[in-house]
Design a protein around this motif. Structure first.
Motif, short mmCIF file in Angstrom:
data_model
loop_
_atom_site.label_atom_id
_atom_site.label_comp_id
_atom_site.label_asym_id
_atom_site.label_seq_id
_atom_site.Cartn_x
_atom_site.Cartn_y
_atom_site.Cartn_z
N VAL A 201 35.96 15.42 -5.51
CA VAL A 201 35.15 16.63 -5.40
C VAL A 201 33.77 16.27 -4.85
O VAL A 201 33.11 15.34 -5.34
N ARG A 203 30.23 18.08 -4.67
CA ARG A 203 29.54 19.23 -5.26
C ARG A 203 28.13 19.33 -4.69
O ARG A 203 27.36 18.35 -4.72
N GLU A 205 24.42 21.23 -4.78
CA GLU A 205 23.50 22.03 -5.61
C GLU A 205 22.24 22.33 -4.80
O GLU A 205 21.77 21.50 -4.02
N PRO A 212 26.73 25.78 -8.26
CA PRO A 212 27.02 24.84 -7.19
C PRO A 212 28.23 25.28 -6.35
O PRO A 212 29.10 26.02 -6.81
N GLU A 214 31.52 23.70 -3.97
CA GLU A 214 32.33 22.49 -4.00
C GLU A 214 33.31 22.47 -2.83
O GLU A 214 33.76 23.53 -2.36
N SER A 216 36.88 19.87 -2.10
CA SER A 216 37.66 18.85 -2.80
C SER A 216 38.93 18.52 -2.04
O SER A 216 39.37 19.27 -1.15
#
Length: 479
Positions: A201, A203, A205, A212, A214, A216
């Protein structure tokens, strides 16, 4: 000559401009619509307060109204501040404050940086296109989060576990003439069997995001069959004679393994039964996470089944693993596993205990340490009627001296009988109730060492009890 005053004036302006203007904060990040208070201070009274926000300049006085209002304790204390109620997108950039003094024409200026946050684009995970990898492969991926103000923050996870090892330094870039920033970060990892099935993942921010974002990708790692421990053989406990028996072996493999059992001369490839269906090899059952349960079923456990060894071979395209399996009708032992440190501690404790017991026995046998001073009177009596001696130590002397004294006394008694002074029996009543044990006992005073005229006898005197049997007393009476 006119050049000199002009140069002096510019120099003074630079000095005044360079004066410390205390501005708070120096940098701020806000979203559109947020509030911000900027305060500029100088240590003297000022004439006015001017604030430049984006393309607009505001002349602020206490108690004014509007989207940008005065903030501070007053011009007379040198404070020029602005409270911005609703930040706009176009205000991204510098905010300046201008503070002219009460008298004079030289003004000082302070500047802070305002970043009006802008949400970045969705994160993108860039990785090799192949669907699966082999154990030991080096996997490299990149996460890119475009066009954020400021740049987004990237964090890597493997399922819910944050990845720190293998993450590279992030790189931030921006297009020419644009204040939007794109961030990229790489991660590299040597793949293991435990990584298979987990999700990698990326992520992102950012200050302008409520939560957040993401991107993946699930990892698929292939590896050969693996045993769960290092034991060379497996024992199946709890089976009962004449009852059904199941030999269960758990292995790890990806892709799905193939199982083959060998029972004596018989080979069974799962799923398969023998001719009379008394033995059946079942298809490996996937338990999840790459774990498979491989089972051999015995319709009826016989005594000879307990005595033999079963062999299992598990294979897939990447390799094989061999197992030897034994049966037992006993219950599985609870098994207390001791680490090396615990075993060493137990051995040392036993040795200390044995040494302590040896020292106690040795001290008591040799009258040493805490057993010293326990000397007493020892009686040695012979049942044949022969005379025996009883030695008494006075003054707490050592046993070694008493032993030597006893030897000398026995050697000297035949020659010193005339020196023995027998005590007269007492006529009072107390003498009549003497115990039978004290009959035939006389007391002798012995002089230690040899006497000569030039050397006086030693100041101490030793005493001994001499016990005579009745037979010896009768012989002496006749003589």
């Amino acid at each position: 000559m006119a050049v000199l005053p002009a140069f002096f004036g510019l120099l003074m302006a630079a000095i005044v401009t360079a004066q410390n203007v205390e501005i708070t904060p120096l940098k701020a990040v806000r979203r559109v619509g947020d509030e911000l208070t900027v305060l500029c201070k100088v240590p003297y009274r000022i004439d006015s307060c001017r604030i430049t926000v984006g393309p607009t300049s505001y002349r602020l006085i206490p108690n004014n109204q509007g989207d940008v209002v005065y903030a501070g304790q007053g011009l007379e204390v040198g404070e020029c501040g602005a409270h911005i109620k609703h930040i706009k997108e176009e205000w991204n950039g510098n905010i300046s404050c201008v503070l002219p003094p009460k008298s004079g024409s030289i003004e000082v200026t302070g500047t802070m940086q305002l970043l009006v946050a802008r949400a970045p684009g969705d994160p993108q995970l860039i990785a090799p296109p192949q669907p699966s990898f082999k154990e030991g492969d080096i996997f490299v991926a990149q996460c890119m989060v475009p066009n954020g103000r400021p740049a987004a923050k990237i964090t890597w996870f493997l399922d819910e576990e944050q990845l720190l090892a293998g993450t590279h330094q992030p790189v931030v870039t921006s297009e020419p003439g644009s204040d939007l920033q794109t961030i990229r970060q790489n991660v590299s990892r040597v793949l293991t069997a435990d990584d298979s099935g987990k999700r990698l993942v990326c992520r992102a921010e950012h200050e302008s995001l409520d939560k957040p974002k993401e991107a993946s990708r699930q990892l698929l790692v292939h590896y050969p069959p693996k045993r769960l421990d290092d034991s060379p053989s497996i024992t199946i406990f709890g089976l009962k004679i004449s009852a059904e028996g199941r030999l269960n072996v758990t292995v790890r493999a990806n892709p799905r393994p193939h199982a083959e059992w060998t029972i004596g001369d018989l080979k069974l490839s799962a799923p398969q039964k023998n001719d009379d269906a008394s033995i059946e090899a079942l298809e490996p059952v996937h338990l999840g996470g790459g774990y498979f349960n491989v089972t051999l079923v015995l319709a009826r456990v016989a005594k000879e089944d307990v005595d033999r060894t079963y062999y299992l071979t598990v294979t897939n395209d990447l390799g094989r693993e061999d197992f030897s399996v034994r049966l037992s009708t006993m219950d599985e032992p609870a098994g207390v596993e001791l680490e090396t440190g615990a075993i060493v501690g137990i051995v040392i404790g036993v040795l200390v205990l044995l040494i302590a017991i040896f020292l106690i026995v040795f001290a008591k046998a040799t009258d040493r340490w805490c057993f010293a001073g326990s000397n007493g009177v020892r009686d040695h009596t012979k049942s044949s009627g022969e005379s025996s001696d009883t030695e008494s130590a006075v003054g707490g002397r050592e046993r070694s001296r008493l032993g030597a004294l006893g030897a000398r006394m026995r050697a000297a008694l035949p020659r010193a009988r005339d020196r023995v002074q027998a005590t007269e029996p007492r006529a009072d009543t107390d003498d009549k109730i003497l115990s039978e044990e004290k009959k035939g006992v006389v007391y002798a005073e012995l002089q230690l060492g040899e006497q000569n005229a030039e050397k006086p006898p030693p100041p101490s005197t030793e005493y001994a009890e001499i016990v005579y049997s009745d037979q010896n007393q009768q012989k002496e009476t006749k003589e």
